[in-house]
Scaffold this active site. Structure first.
Site, mmCIF file in Angstrom:
data_model
loop_
_atom_site.group_PDB
_atom_site.id
_atom_site.type_symbol
_atom_site.label_atom_id
_atom_site.label_comp_id
_atom_site.label_asym_id
_atom_site.label_seq_id
_atom_site.Cartn_x
_atom_site.Cartn_y
_atom_site.Cartn_z
ATOM 1 N N ASP A 207 112.862 44.032 -32.917
ATOM 2 C CA ASP A 207 113.521 42.742 -33.037
ATOM 3 C C ASP A 207 114.980 42.872 -32.616
ATOM 4 O O ASP A 207 115.577 43.951 -32.703
ATOM 5 C CB ASP A 207 113.451 42.237 -34.477
ATOM 6 C CG ASP A 207 112.037 41.826 -34.875
ATOM 7 O OD1 ASP A 207 111.298 41.339 -34.006
ATOM 8 O OD2 ASP A 207 111.687 41.998 -36.057
ATOM 9 N N TYR B 54 110.650 54.141 -39.954
ATOM 10 C CA TYR B 54 111.775 53.208 -39.968
ATOM 11 C C TYR B 54 112.641 53.425 -41.204
ATOM 12 O O TYR B 54 112.124 53.676 -42.297
ATOM 13 C CB TYR B 54 111.265 51.759 -40.017
ATOM 14 C CG TYR B 54 110.427 51.321 -38.845
ATOM 15 C CD1 TYR B 54 111.012 50.739 -37.722
ATOM 16 C CD2 TYR B 54 109.041 51.476 -38.871
ATOM 17 C CE1 TYR B 54 110.241 50.321 -36.655
ATOM 18 C CE2 TYR B 54 108.268 51.065 -37.800
ATOM 19 C CZ TYR B 54 108.864 50.488 -36.689
ATOM 20 O OH TYR B 54 108.092 50.077 -35.635
ATOM 21 N N ASP C 231 113.547 37.936 -42.374
ATOM 22 C CA ASP C 231 114.718 38.799 -42.222
ATOM 23 C C ASP C 231 115.983 37.970 -42.410
ATOM 24 O O ASP C 231 115.929 36.767 -42.695
ATOM 25 C CB ASP C 231 114.706 39.532 -40.876
ATOM 26 C CG ASP C 231 114.716 38.594 -39.674
ATOM 27 O OD1 ASP C 231 115.393 37.548 -39.730
ATOM 28 O OD2 ASP C 231 114.051 38.902 -38.672
ATOM 29 N N ARG D 176 109.212 43.607 -41.351
ATOM 30 C CA ARG D 176 109.674 42.331 -41.914
ATOM 31 C C ARG D 176 108.649 41.767 -42.886
ATOM 32 O O ARG D 176 108.991 41.273 -43.967
ATOM 33 C CB ARG D 176 109.904 41.315 -40.799
ATOM 34 C CG ARG D 176 111.159 41.498 -40.001
ATOM 35 C CD ARG D 176 111.343 40.346 -39.051
ATOM 36 N NE ARG D 176 110.432 40.356 -37.927
ATOM 37 C CZ ARG D 176 109.871 39.271 -37.384
ATOM 38 N NH1 ARG D 176 110.096 38.073 -37.912
ATOM 39 N NH2 ARG D 176 109.077 39.378 -36.340
#
Length: 284
Positions: A35, A63, A77, A167
């Site tokens: 993103d 992540y 988000d 997310r």
């Protein structure tokens, strides 16, 4: 193959466009987007090496994530609009939620995502004010490693399979913990055998050029059997003909004496059938 450390504020396609200009290469493929607000590792394949994408080692994904509790947004988000508020969870509720969201899961993708349904992109429908009722998708979360929890913000490392929306994990952690949550920061640290510490920044690529950071495509085929070929076998493979299979496995990287990739092949009985044959310039 090129590893890039994507900065915040650019789409993955922006990064591809920059590398396309710097490398003077039209054909560039990526092994998973990020993103715009996210940072970290993008794995790019250039030229004819883009045909190796189906064979590229891309799991697990790792992540670093920051999740804020108390509010949920329409994008899951910090870039989205507030849609719901809730009280903060207890540590016991948080731990139970993380445990429940580990393993094989049915995940509903974010409303603002590139998922398609009936020919429509989810994000396009959401922007029109008519979000799609997206079907859940099976994903795998291998582990959550909690680094810090201050009662309202969680800092954790998420190790997961491909196709997992972090997310959506943030959203679901909030709901499962009887609260609300959204993702505020995300950085991809690993993708399969690759790590962001080995990636080049865009400013470095601008200053030093792409060639200095190109990697041989064989580096991306971690897990495939390796079958060395002699000159006669290489000539057969380059004509699309089968060669004898000595290595074990159903798929193999066929290499020359210098371990330069010649082709990716699949097993047909006691032989390898080439599926992707590299040119001389692509094998480096």
């Amino acid at each position: 193959m090129l590893l890039v450390d994507k900065p915040a504020g650019l789409t993955s396609h922006d990064v591809v466009a920059i590398v396309r200009r710097l490398a003077r290469q039209r054909r560039i493929g990526h092994a998973g987007t990020l993103d715009p607000f996210a940072t970290g590792l993008l794995v790019l394949l250039l030229g004819r090496a883009t045909r190796l994408l189906p064979y590229l080692a891309g799991e697990p994904k790792v992540y670093d994530a920051v999740v804020a509790f108390g509010n949920e947004t329409d994008t899951d988000d910090a870039t989205g609009a507030l849609t719901r508020t809730a009280s903060l969870p207890s540590r016991a509720d948080l731990d139970a939620a993380l445990a429940a969201l580990t393993g094989s899961l049915q995940q509903i993708p974010p409303a603002y995502s590139a998922k398609q349904q009936s020919g429509q992109r989810a994000y396009a429908a959401a922007r029109r004010g008519a979000p799609l009722a997206l079907a859940p998708v099976e994903v795998v979360v291998h582990a959550w490693t909690v680094h810090d929890w201050d009662g309202s913000v969680l800092r954790a490392t998420v190790t997961c399979g491909g196709g997992t929306y972090v997310r959506a994990l943030a959203r679901d952690v909030g709901r499962t913990a009887q609260s609300a949550a959204h993702l505020t920061e995300l950085r991809r640290r690993r993708s399969g055998p690759f790590c962001v510490e080995d990636a080049a920044t865009l400013s470095t690529l601008e200053a030093q050029g792409v060639d200095a950071y190109m990697r041989p495509p064989l580096d991306g085929l971690d897990g495939l059997a390796i079958e060395p070929l002699d000159g006669a076998a290489i000539a057969r493979v380059k004509r699309g003909l089968t060669v004898g299979a000595l290595a074990l496995g159903e798929c193999a990287a066929l290499v020359d004496n210098d371990r330069r990739l010649v082709a990716v092949a699949v097993r047909q009985g006691a032989e390898w059938q080439p599926r992707v044959v590299m040119g001389d310039d692509d094998a480096e």
